[in-house]
Write a protein that holds these residues in place. Structure first.
Motif, PDB file in Angstrom:
ATOM      1  N   LEU A 191       0.827  -1.221   0.000  1.00 22.12           N
ATOM      2  CA  LEU A 191       0.000   0.000   0.000  1.00 22.12           C
ATOM      3  C   LEU A 191       0.857   1.265   0.000  1.00 22.12           C
ATOM      4  O   LEU A 191       0.467   2.273  -0.600  1.00 22.12           O
ATOM      5  CB  LEU A 191      -0.949   0.007   1.201  1.00 22.12           C
ATOM      6  CG  LEU A 191      -2.128  -0.960   1.123  1.00 22.12           C
ATOM      7  CD1 LEU A 191      -3.005  -0.820   2.368  1.00 22.12           C
ATOM      8  CD2 LEU A 191      -2.969  -0.730  -0.134  1.00 22.12           C
ATOM      9  N   LYS A 192       2.011   1.191   0.646  1.00 18.15           N
ATOM     10  CA  LYS A 192       2.913   2.350   0.641  1.00 18.15           C
ATOM     11  C   LYS A 192       3.345   2.641  -0.798  1.00 18.15           C
ATOM     12  O   LYS A 192       3.305   3.786  -1.262  1.00 18.15           O
ATOM     13  CB  LYS A 192       4.130   2.058   1.520  1.00 18.15           C
ATOM     14  CG  LYS A 192       5.084   3.213   1.586  1.00 18.15           C
ATOM     15  CD  LYS A 192       6.295   2.892   2.434  1.00 18.15           C
ATOM     16  CE  LYS A 192       7.206   4.126   2.479  1.00 18.15           C
ATOM     17  NZ  LYS A 192       8.429   3.881   3.192  1.00 18.15           N
ATOM     18  N   ASP A 193       3.722   1.576  -1.522  1.00 18.66           N
ATOM     19  CA  ASP A 193       4.168   1.745  -2.914  1.00 18.66           C
ATOM     20  C   ASP A 193       3.009   2.207  -3.800  1.00 18.66           C
ATOM     21  O   ASP A 193       3.191   3.014  -4.705  1.00 18.66           O
ATOM     22  CB  ASP A 193       4.737   0.428  -3.462  1.00 18.66           C
ATOM     23  CG  ASP A 193       5.999   0.023  -2.718  1.00 18.66           C
ATOM     24  OD1 ASP A 193       6.578   0.891  -2.048  1.00 18.66           O
ATOM     25  OD2 ASP A 193       6.382  -1.167  -2.795  1.00 18.66           O
ATOM     26  N   LEU A 194       1.811   1.666  -3.520  1.00 13.49           N
ATOM     27  CA  LEU A 194       0.646   2.023  -4.347  1.00 13.49           C
ATOM     28  C   LEU A 194       0.262   3.499  -4.138  1.00 13.49           C
ATOM     29  O   LEU A 194      -0.083   4.206  -5.101  1.00 13.49           O
ATOM     30  CB  LEU A 194      -0.528   1.083  -4.019  1.00 13.49           C
ATOM     31  CG  LEU A 194      -1.791   1.183  -4.863  1.00 13.49           C
ATOM     32  CD1 LEU A 194      -1.509   1.250  -6.351  1.00 13.49           C
ATOM     33  CD2 LEU A 194      -2.718  -0.007  -4.558  1.00 13.49           C
ATOM     34  N   ALA A 225       2.624   9.834  -7.802  1.00 12.94           N
ATOM     35  CA  ALA A 225       3.523  10.107  -8.939  1.00 12.94           C
ATOM     36  C   ALA A 225       2.725  10.292 -10.232  1.00 12.94           C
ATOM     37  O   ALA A 225       3.093  11.093 -11.091  1.00 12.94           O
ATOM     38  CB  ALA A 225       4.527   8.964  -9.085  1.00 12.94           C
ATOM     39  N   GLU A 226       1.623   9.557 -10.356  1.00 13.70           N
ATOM     40  CA  GLU A 226       0.783   9.636 -11.570  1.00 13.70           C
ATOM     41  C   GLU A 226      -0.233  10.789 -11.495  1.00 13.70           C
ATOM     42  O   GLU A 226      -1.014  10.985 -12.427  1.00 13.70           O
ATOM     43  CB  GLU A 226       0.007   8.323 -11.761  1.00 13.70           C
ATOM     44  CG  GLU A 226       0.866   7.099 -12.007  1.00 13.70           C
ATOM     45  CD  GLU A 226       1.405   7.045 -13.433  1.00 13.70           C
ATOM     46  OE1 GLU A 226       0.616   7.233 -14.369  1.00 13.70           O
ATOM     47  OE2 GLU A 226       2.623   6.830 -13.587  1.00 13.70           O
ATOM     48  N   GLY A 227      -0.274  11.462 -10.357  1.00 13.10           N
ATOM     49  CA  GLY A 227      -1.245  12.549 -10.169  1.00 13.10           C
ATOM     50  C   GLY A 227      -2.678  12.055 -10.066  1.00 13.10           C
ATOM     51  O   GLY A 227      -3.624  12.775 -10.415  1.00 13.10           O
ATOM     52  N   VAL A 228      -2.852  10.835  -9.553  1.00 16.63           N
ATOM     53  CA  VAL A 228      -4.201  10.262  -9.406  1.00 16.63           C
ATOM     54  C   VAL A 228      -4.679  10.490  -7.972  1.00 16.63           C
ATOM     55  O   VAL A 228      -4.004  10.089  -7.024  1.00 16.63           O
ATOM     56  CB  VAL A 228      -4.182   8.739  -9.704  1.00 16.63           C
ATOM     57  CG1 VAL A 228      -5.545   8.118  -9.458  1.00 16.63           C
ATOM     58  CG2 VAL A 228      -3.711   8.486 -11.118  1.00 16.63           C
ATOM     59  N   PRO A 229      -5.842  11.148  -7.805  1.00 14.94           N
ATOM     60  CA  PRO A 229      -6.320  11.398  -6.431  1.00 14.94           C
ATOM     61  C   PRO A 229      -6.831  10.113  -5.776  1.00 14.94           C
ATOM     62  O   PRO A 229      -7.622   9.374  -6.373  1.00 14.94           O
ATOM     63  CB  PRO A 229      -7.467  12.397  -6.634  1.00 14.94           C
ATOM     64  CG  PRO A 229      -7.934  12.197  -8.038  1.00 14.94           C
ATOM     65  CD  PRO A 229      -6.770  11.666  -8.836  1.00 14.94           C
TER      66      PRO A 229
END
Ligand code: SAM
Length: 214
Positions: free
Chosen positions: A23-26, A32-36
């Motif tokens: 979950l930390k990586d996700l 990084a992808e700018g996904v809220p």
């Protein structure tokens, strides 16, 4: 954007243990992808609340890259989750993340418009997490009330909408339709005879609803 003061957010951020593992990586991937994705404090709340509710079936509107679905699946190892995302690229990412965590058997990803999906859906859910298009929240709510199992709870994220409902200073003119709809929704829900509801100033504002009439 949080609806509480930044210094309170900073304090809370260091109060809770650092997340670890997938979950930390996700979360880092989404950022990084700018996904809220859900705020850390919303995640903390769900981790506490969902086992208490003991939900077996969950519907989520707004998957993004699968963060909240993954964390709910971890909080409730026996639950089945149906999650709906309109953006096909985000859905591809979400599917990969579910597979990487061996969750694809119990997280059912639907690539569709959430309003269209829920109007046709015949499922029954103990917990419905609404986190898709803010302008559609009234439709999502009407249909979710139809699909809610007895004793079930609906949670809507971002109902205080970056503080715009409460502050003229934060209000942005181009968001007027969403702000009006959210205000109307909150007003009605909090006065409905057949519902019990509350608003928590957590993250961007959480609205929790349950039916009083079964
Ligand atoms: C705030 S994000 C969801 C975040 C996710 N629940 C999480 O916390 O990991 C909202 C998502 O809703 C999706 N969305 C927007 N409009 C939609 C619609 N009409 N139907 C389904 N999904 C929609 C967006 O593409 C976006 O990925």
């Amino acid at each position: 954007m949080h609806v509480t003061e930044p210094f309170i957010e900073d304090y809370l951020a260091q109060l809770f243990p650092e997340p670890a593992g997938y979950l930390k990586d996700l979360r880092a991937f989404a950022e990084a992808e700018g996904v809220p994705i859900i705020d850390v404090q919303v995640e903390n709340f769900l981790n506490f609340f969902l086992p208490l509710l003991g939900a077996k079936s969950i519907l989520e509107l707004g998957t993004a890259v699968g963060y909240s679905a993954s964390m709910m699946a971890r909080a409730l190892p026996d639950a089945e989750i149906t999650t709906v995302e309109l953006d096909p690229d985000r859905a591809v990412n979400a599917r990969t993340h579910f597979q990487n965590q061996n969750m694809e058997d119990r997280i059912h990803l639907i690539v569709a418009d959430a309003a269209e999906f829920i109007q046709k859906d015949e499922g029954s859910y103990d917990f419905i997490f609404i986190d898709a298009a803010k302008g559609q929240y009234e439709i999502y709510l009407r249909e979710s009330l139809r699909r809610l199992a007895p004793g079930g709870v609906i949670l809507m994220d971002n109902v205080l909408f970056h503080g715009m409902l409460a502050s003229k200073k934060l209000f942005k003119r181009r968001k007027i339709t969403i702000v009006k709809r959210l205000k109307r929704l909150l007003y009605r829900v909090l006065r409905a005879d057949n519902l019990s509801a509350t608003v928590l100033p957590v993250g961007d504002g959480l609205l929790l609803i349950r039916r009083l009439d079964g």
